[in-house]
Design a protein around this motif. Structure first.
Motif, mmCIF file in Angstrom:
data_model
loop_
_atom_site.group_PDB
_atom_site.id
_atom_site.type_symbol
_atom_site.label_atom_id
_atom_site.label_comp_id
_atom_site.label_asym_id
_atom_site.label_seq_id
_atom_site.Cartn_x
_atom_site.Cartn_y
_atom_site.Cartn_z
ATOM 1 N N LYS A 16 0.836 -1.200 0.000
ATOM 2 C CA LYS A 16 0.000 0.000 0.000
ATOM 3 C C LYS A 16 0.870 1.249 0.000
ATOM 4 O O LYS A 16 0.618 2.190 -0.759
ATOM 5 C CB LYS A 16 -0.927 -0.010 1.217
ATOM 6 C CG LYS A 16 -1.898 1.135 1.225
ATOM 7 C CD LYS A 16 -2.906 1.000 2.346
ATOM 8 C CE LYS A 16 -3.937 2.115 2.290
ATOM 9 N NZ LYS A 16 -4.984 1.948 3.281
ATOM 10 N N ALA A 17 1.893 1.267 0.833
ATOM 11 C CA ALA A 17 2.801 2.426 0.894
ATOM 12 C C ALA A 17 3.494 2.647 -0.450
ATOM 13 O O ALA A 17 3.660 3.787 -0.891
ATOM 14 C CB ALA A 17 3.829 2.231 2.004
ATOM 15 N N SER A 48 -8.032 7.235 -6.317
ATOM 16 C CA SER A 48 -9.373 7.757 -6.019
ATOM 17 C C SER A 48 -9.340 8.880 -4.988
ATOM 18 O O SER A 48 -10.266 9.687 -4.925
ATOM 19 C CB SER A 48 -10.292 6.637 -5.548
ATOM 20 O OG SER A 48 -9.919 6.215 -4.243
ATOM 21 N N LYS A 49 -8.287 8.933 -4.201
ATOM 22 C CA LYS A 49 -8.176 9.974 -3.170
ATOM 23 C C LYS A 49 -7.614 11.280 -3.716
ATOM 24 O O LYS A 49 -7.548 12.268 -3.016
ATOM 25 C CB LYS A 49 -7.322 9.468 -2.008
ATOM 26 C CG LYS A 49 -8.024 8.369 -1.228
ATOM 27 C CD LYS A 49 -7.210 7.920 -0.056
ATOM 28 C CE LYS A 49 -7.986 6.834 0.697
ATOM 29 N NZ LYS A 49 -7.251 6.331 1.832
ATOM 30 N N ILE A 90 -1.800 0.300 -14.580
ATOM 31 C CA ILE A 90 -1.826 -0.233 -13.220
ATOM 32 C C ILE A 90 -1.463 -1.703 -13.136
ATOM 33 O O ILE A 90 -1.435 -2.266 -12.058
ATOM 34 C CB ILE A 90 -3.185 0.015 -12.534
ATOM 35 C CG1 ILE A 90 -4.326 -0.607 -13.335
ATOM 36 C CG2 ILE A 90 -3.406 1.488 -12.308
ATOM 37 C CD1 ILE A 90 -5.647 -0.581 -12.627
ATOM 38 N N GLY A 91 -1.185 -2.339 -14.242
ATOM 39 C CA GLY A 91 -0.742 -3.728 -14.208
ATOM 40 C C GLY A 91 -1.849 -4.714 -13.912
ATOM 41 O O GLY A 91 -3.025 -4.429 -14.114
ATOM 42 N N ILE A 120 -3.163 -3.717 -7.360
ATOM 43 C CA ILE A 120 -4.182 -2.933 -8.058
ATOM 44 C C ILE A 120 -5.157 -2.252 -7.095
ATOM 45 O O ILE A 120 -5.418 -1.062 -7.237
ATOM 46 C CB ILE A 120 -4.939 -3.781 -9.095
ATOM 47 C CG1 ILE A 120 -4.022 -4.083 -10.270
ATOM 48 C CG2 ILE A 120 -6.193 -3.072 -9.591
ATOM 49 C CD1 ILE A 120 -4.625 -5.013 -11.285
ATOM 50 N N PRO A 121 -5.725 -2.960 -6.111
ATOM 51 C CA PRO A 121 -6.662 -2.268 -5.207
ATOM 52 C C PRO A 121 -6.023 -1.065 -4.503
ATOM 53 O O PRO A 121 -6.679 -0.037 -4.326
ATOM 54 C CB PRO A 121 -7.049 -3.346 -4.195
ATOM 55 C CG PRO A 121 -6.787 -4.640 -4.879
ATOM 56 C CD PRO A 121 -5.615 -4.381 -5.786
ATOM 57 N N PHE A 122 -4.757 -1.188 -4.144
ATOM 58 C CA PHE A 122 -4.081 -0.082 -3.472
ATOM 59 C C PHE A 122 -3.861 1.082 -4.432
ATOM 60 O O PHE A 122 -3.992 2.248 -4.052
ATOM 61 C CB PHE A 122 -2.745 -0.538 -2.882
ATOM 62 C CG PHE A 122 -2.881 -1.658 -1.894
ATOM 63 C CD1 PHE A 122 -3.719 -1.557 -0.798
ATOM 64 C CD2 PHE A 122 -2.162 -2.827 -2.064
ATOM 65 C CE1 PHE A 122 -3.843 -2.594 0.115
ATOM 66 C CE2 PHE A 122 -2.265 -3.865 -1.153
ATOM 67 C CZ PHE A 122 -3.114 -3.756 -0.065
ATOM 68 N N ALA A 123 -3.533 0.773 -5.685
ATOM 69 C CA ALA A 123 -3.336 1.823 -6.678
ATOM 70 C C ALA A 123 -4.643 2.557 -6.948
ATOM 71 O O ALA A 123 -4.678 3.795 -6.998
ATOM 72 C CB ALA A 123 -2.777 1.230 -7.974
#
Length: 86
Positions: A41-42, A75-76, A61-62, A67-70
């Motif tokens: 995530k970091a 989104s933020k 994003i591969g 992927i969920p972290f990207a």
């Protein structure tokens, strides 16, 4: 006694192996997994911060476990020009 370069490398490798602790319990393993997920995530947050700007139009994003972290990191942010995820 002076050691040669190869002997020093061998000693360093032996020391590293001797001091590497494998998870001993399921709790240790769960902790290792949590640390790995936090590191992923970091890394994604850092990658988005360092590489995605308001001028970015597409993002690759591969296909891996990050992927969920990207997506969360993207989104933020407010990137109105992004029109494609590849």
């Amino acid at each position: 006694q002076k050691l040669g370069q190869r002997e020093l490398e061998d000693k360093a490798i032996s020391f590293s192996i001797a001091n590497f602790n494998l998870p001993q319990t399921s709790k240790d393993l769960d902790c290792s997994r949590l640390q790995m997920e936090a590191a992923k995530k970091a890394a994604c947050i850092s990658a988005v911060t360092a590489n995605v700007t308001s001028a970015t139009r597409s993002v690759g994003i591969g296909s891996g476990s990050t992927i969920p972290f990207a997506i969360e990191a993207l989104s933020k942010k407010n990137f109105p020009n992004i029109t494609a995820f590849i």
